[in-house]
Design an enzyme around this catalytic site. Structure first.
Site, PDB file in Angstrom:
ATOM      1  N   ASP A 223      -8.950  -0.173   8.655  1.00 31.53           N
ATOM      2  CA  ASP A 223      -7.925   0.565   8.504  1.00 31.53           C
ATOM      3  C   ASP A 223      -7.308   1.284   9.670  1.00 31.53           C
ATOM      4  OD1 ASP A 223      -5.861   1.848   5.829  1.00 31.53           O
ATOM      5  OD2 ASP A 223      -6.464   3.175   7.298  1.00 31.53           O
ATOM      6  N   ASN A 231       4.469   5.411  12.781  1.00 35.02           N
ATOM      7  CA  ASN A 231       5.902   5.021  12.274  1.00 35.02           C
ATOM      8  C   ASN A 231       6.593   6.106  11.968  1.00 35.02           C
ATOM      9  OD1 ASN A 231       5.443   2.353  11.420  1.00 35.02           O
ATOM     10  ND2 ASN A 231       4.614   2.822   9.468  1.00 35.02           N
ATOM     11  N   HIS A 236       9.546   2.192  12.747  1.00 31.59           N
ATOM     12  CA  HIS A 236       8.803   1.202  12.134  1.00 31.59           C
ATOM     13  C   HIS A 236       8.502  -0.100  12.988  1.00 31.59           C
ATOM     14  CE1 HIS A 236       8.460   3.220   8.288  1.00 31.59           C
ATOM     15  NE2 HIS A 236       9.718   3.484   8.273  1.00 31.59           N
ATOM     16  N   ASP A 240       5.376  -2.094  13.285  1.00 24.91           N
ATOM     17  CA  ASP A 240       5.090  -3.449  13.254  1.00 24.91           C
ATOM     18  C   ASP A 240       4.362  -4.122  14.451  1.00 24.91           C
ATOM     19  OD1 ASP A 240       6.158  -3.246  10.749  1.00 24.91           O
ATOM     20  OD2 ASP A 240       8.183  -4.176  11.476  1.00 24.91           O
ATOM     21  N   GLU A 266      -1.401  -1.186   6.352  1.00 26.00           N
ATOM     22  CA  GLU A 266      -2.105  -1.257   7.769  1.00 26.00           C
ATOM     23  C   GLU A 266      -3.490  -1.531   7.432  1.00 26.00           C
ATOM     24  OE1 GLU A 266      -2.049   3.336   6.232  1.00 26.00           O
ATOM     25  OE2 GLU A 266      -0.864   1.491   5.896  1.00 26.00           O
TER      26      GLU A 266
END
Length: 351
Positions: A223, A231, A236, A240, A266
């Site tokens: 994680d 973000n 965002h 990504d 994530e």
């Protein structure tokens, strides 16, 4: 929809209590944004509340922020794009072409069969004529008619062969398209890793094989630390890019027989068959160190977004383990790594 054991419906394995909590959050949210509580919209917002589909959540946040009207067309588009695999359309197309191909080949076979039956009847009739009128002129006439009939049948057979050759080429193209669609159905579009459904299928397969072979089997749950902050601070698109970079890093450090997947949001996962717990921890450490040592930069700029770190939990298969119990122990170890300050690898049962 299922083709060859491949399903295109989303897979959920949340507990009854968790689903009840999702429901308590979904309905007020839909009501607040004046969204019809039909099954399609409920499925979309179920995915949204679970937080497993980051790309869907990003688009929904944008739509809700703009107060867009949720038309049936928009709902269908979101469902097909983010929940029901995009490969569904590809397989529908393949299915239509395949049916057309079968029909065309069937028609060609029917035509050839009819002409062959007609030719057989004609040959039988000519034979009777020869038996009843064995004169030379009659033989000559019958032979000419037989030659004409044979030529016609030969032409029909050649046409059938051409149709079968063409069908074979089209079938080969369909096989390639189907193979591509199957791969797409198992792949997370953003990272190129296995998607959640493919992960569940693979892990179940390995668990069944383990019970027969008694080979080592480990699982990593990874994680990204403070991903929401990435973000919120950098957008965002940068989020990504972090996911893609992490996925590529994982693929670089694992071996051929390991399976890396995007577990949700994530969160990533790696299935490690034929791997001891110590070896799994070693690989996890390499991934963790490599990510932390290479700060990412904004595209087109030398500005760094800071150090990206990851917390990793490791579990190993035990007798009578299920998919859920193996995942749960890796998940607990990962959260323990978070509790101990993040940017750590924790094996199961280590305190």
């Amino acid at each position: 929809m299922t083709i060859g054991g491949l399903t295109f419906l989303p897979h959920y394995n949340d507990t009854l209590e968790q689903n009840a909590e999702y429901l308590r959050q979904i309905l007020p949210l839909m009501s607040k944004n004046k969204i019809a509580t039909d099954p399609l919209n409920f499925a979309i917002f179920y995915e949204y509340i679970t937080g497993r589909n980051v790309v869907l959540n990003n688009e929904l946040d944008e739509l809700l922020g703009k107060q867009n009207v949720f038309t049936s067309e928009l709902s269908t588009s979101l469902f097909k794009k983010y929940i029901c695999d995009s490969s569904h359309d590809s397989l529908e197309k393949i299915n239509r072409i395949l049916l057309q191909l079968i029909n065309k080949t069937g028609e060609a076979l029917d035509t050839t069969g009819e002409k062959a039956s007609t030719a057989t009847i004609n040959f039988q009739n000519q034979n009777k004529r020869l038996e009843n009128n064995p004169s030379f002129p009659e033989i000559k006439t019958v032979l000419n008619e037989l030659i004409t009939g044979t030529k016609s049948l030969a032409e029909t057979s050649m046409a059938l062969q051409a149709q079968l050759d063409e069908s074979n080429k089209e079938m080969q193209l369909l096989r390639e398209e189907l193979a591509h669609a199957r791969k797409t159905a198992k792949t997370d579009a953003l990272t190129g890793l296995l998607n959640r459904r493919a992960f569940d299928q693979k892990l179940n397969e390995y668990i069944e094989n383990y019970e027969q072979s008694n080979a080592g089997l480990c699982l990593l749950i990874l994680d990204i630390d403070h991903f929401k902050q990435v973000n919120d601070t950098f957008g965002h698109q940068m989020g990504d890019n972090v996911l893609r970079y992490t996925a590529n890093l994982m693929k670089h450090h694992i071996t051929e027989h390991h399976c890396a997947a995007r577990y949700g949001g994530e969160e990533m996962a790696i299935i490690m068959p034929n791997t001891t717990l110590d070896k799994a921890v070693e690989i996890a450490e390499k991934i963790r160190i490599s990510l932390a040592q290479h700060p990412l930069k904004l595209k087109g700029s030398k500005k760094s977004i800071g150090k990206i770190t990851i917390s990793i939990g490791v579990s190993s298969f035990k007798i009578n383990d299920s998919l859920e119990s193996l995942v749960e122990r890796a998940d607990q170890a990962m959260y323990r790594a978070k509790d101990y300050g993040r940017n750590q690898v924790m094996a199961e049962d280590v305190i």
